[in-house]
Scaffold this active site. Structure first.
Site, PDB file in Angstrom:
ATOM      1  N   TYR A 204      34.115  40.456  42.602  1.00 48.55           N
ATOM      2  CA  TYR A 204      35.502  39.641  42.817  1.00 48.55           C
ATOM      3  C   TYR A 204      34.933  38.313  42.434  1.00 48.55           C
ATOM      4  CZ  TYR A 204      37.539  36.382  45.605  1.00 48.55           C
ATOM      5  OH  TYR A 204      38.956  35.430  46.090  1.00 48.55           O
ATOM      6  N   LYS A 208      38.065  36.034  39.905  1.00 47.15           N
ATOM      7  CA  LYS A 208      36.968  34.238  39.700  1.00 47.15           C
ATOM      8  C   LYS A 208      36.865  34.102  38.841  1.00 47.15           C
ATOM      9  CE  LYS A 208      40.238  35.484  43.146  1.00 47.15           C
ATOM     10  NZ  LYS A 208      41.521  34.364  43.355  1.00 47.15           N
TER      11      LYS A 208
END
Length: 332
Positions: A204, A208
């Protein structure tokens, strides 16, 4: 390590300066919001529609989009229709690059301008799943799918920029406070991108941090030629569907910091509309944060990642962008 103050101010930011109370008329402008039917995307759709903009929700579930459109229209039932915009739905599933391509084609059949593309949609904590093109799921959805979408929409955005105020045609990318807190040294472990790590936090954060790198690279490589400005932002931490797959031991440490999605919409408004955001900022790789302002101070290793080796940096932003481009090349 990030400064404690720089992290604190992303959870408890100063008051937003651009809201539905003072937004200028957006009549005549066209917006795309991926994931526009819920959470931050829903609130942003509502504000831009209320200001007269034409808003396209690109999301994968038609019933959710239709419910969101009805809800937004109902909330403005007492307002004169001549002051309102339009709300449209196009089906797009970011886990399938064929679906992204079809959605972009449908949009360009319907519209001849696009003022701001909000790459808002995202997933987190998805375990043991790959995209249709066999990419790690979080990186594939959050980053690679949006790279393809922007590439396919670049021609219409470039044309829009020719008849628009300088630096007003933009693409806004969603990052996270975890870029500061959890990104590895240099931001992205390039050598792991094709290994499908099972560490859901790592993947994740890669997506990002990668979104910031992508925004910087798009602006550096194409901004002055196309007139399209790319900017990345941590919109903040909110009560939204992005947490739906998160294990309790990762969710509850953040639970008490979560705010309502409307504040994330204010952040996006600033990134997409504020005169404080310029192409010079975008080319320099500046990074925005909660409620609309520039980040007070990024980690030095991440700033070095934005620079090429010839510029004295590590070149990791370029490497990540090139990796994304290699994945979308068959669909462009």
């Amino acid at each position: 390590m990030p400064s404690p103050w720089n992290v604190y101010t992303q959870f408890w930011p100063p008051k937003a300066t651009l809201t539905e109370q003072n937004i200028a008329s957006q009549t005549g402008k066209v917006f795309i919001i991926t994931g526009g039917s819920s959470g931050i995307g829903y609130e942003l759709s509502r504000i831009l529609y209320g200001a007269g903009g034409t808003v396209y929700m690109l999301t994968r579930t038609k019933s959710n989009a239709e419910d969101a459109i009805r809800s937004i229209e109902k909330s403005f039932a007492s307002q004169e229709k001549t002051t309102l915009g339009q709300l449209e739905f196009i089906m797009m599933d970011l886990e399938d690059l064929e679906s992204v391509k079809t959605a972009a084609q449908e949009f360009t059949w319907k519209e001849k301008r696009l003022d701001v593309l909000y790459n808002n949609a995202g997933v987190s904590c998805v375990v043991d799943k790959k995209t249709k093109q066999e990419l790690e799921y979080q990186c594939g959805v959050n980053s690679v799918g949006h790279v393809l979408l922007e590439k396919l929409l670049r021609p219409v955005m470039t044309e829009t920029s020719k008849s628009s105020p300088k630096d007003s045609v933009r693409v806004v990318w969603a990052a996270s406070v975890l870029v500061d807190l959890n990104a590895p040294i240099g931001g992205v472990a390039i050598e792991k991108l094709d290994t499908h790590s099972t560490d859901i936090t790592e993947t994740y954060v890669t997506s990002k941090t990668g979104n910031w790198f992508i925004a910087s690279e798009f602006s550096k490589r194409e901004g002055h030629r196309t007139g399209v400005l790319d900017i990345a932002v941590n919109p903040g931490s909110y009560v939204t569907n992005v947490w739906r797959n998160t294990p309790w031991y990762l969710y509850y440490p953040f639970y008490w910091t979560l705010r309502y999605p409307i504040h994330g919409a204010y952040t996006y408004l600033w990134c997409g509309l504020s005169d404080e955001v310029t192409m010079k900022d975008a080319v320099a790789g500046r990074y925005a944060t909660c409620d609309g302002r520039w980040h007070p101070g990024q980690r030095e290793d991440l700033l070095l990642a934005l620079k090429s080796e010839d510029e004295g940096g590590t070149g990791q932003a370029k490497a990540f962008f090139d990796w994304c481009e290699s994945k979308v090349a068959p669909f462009v």
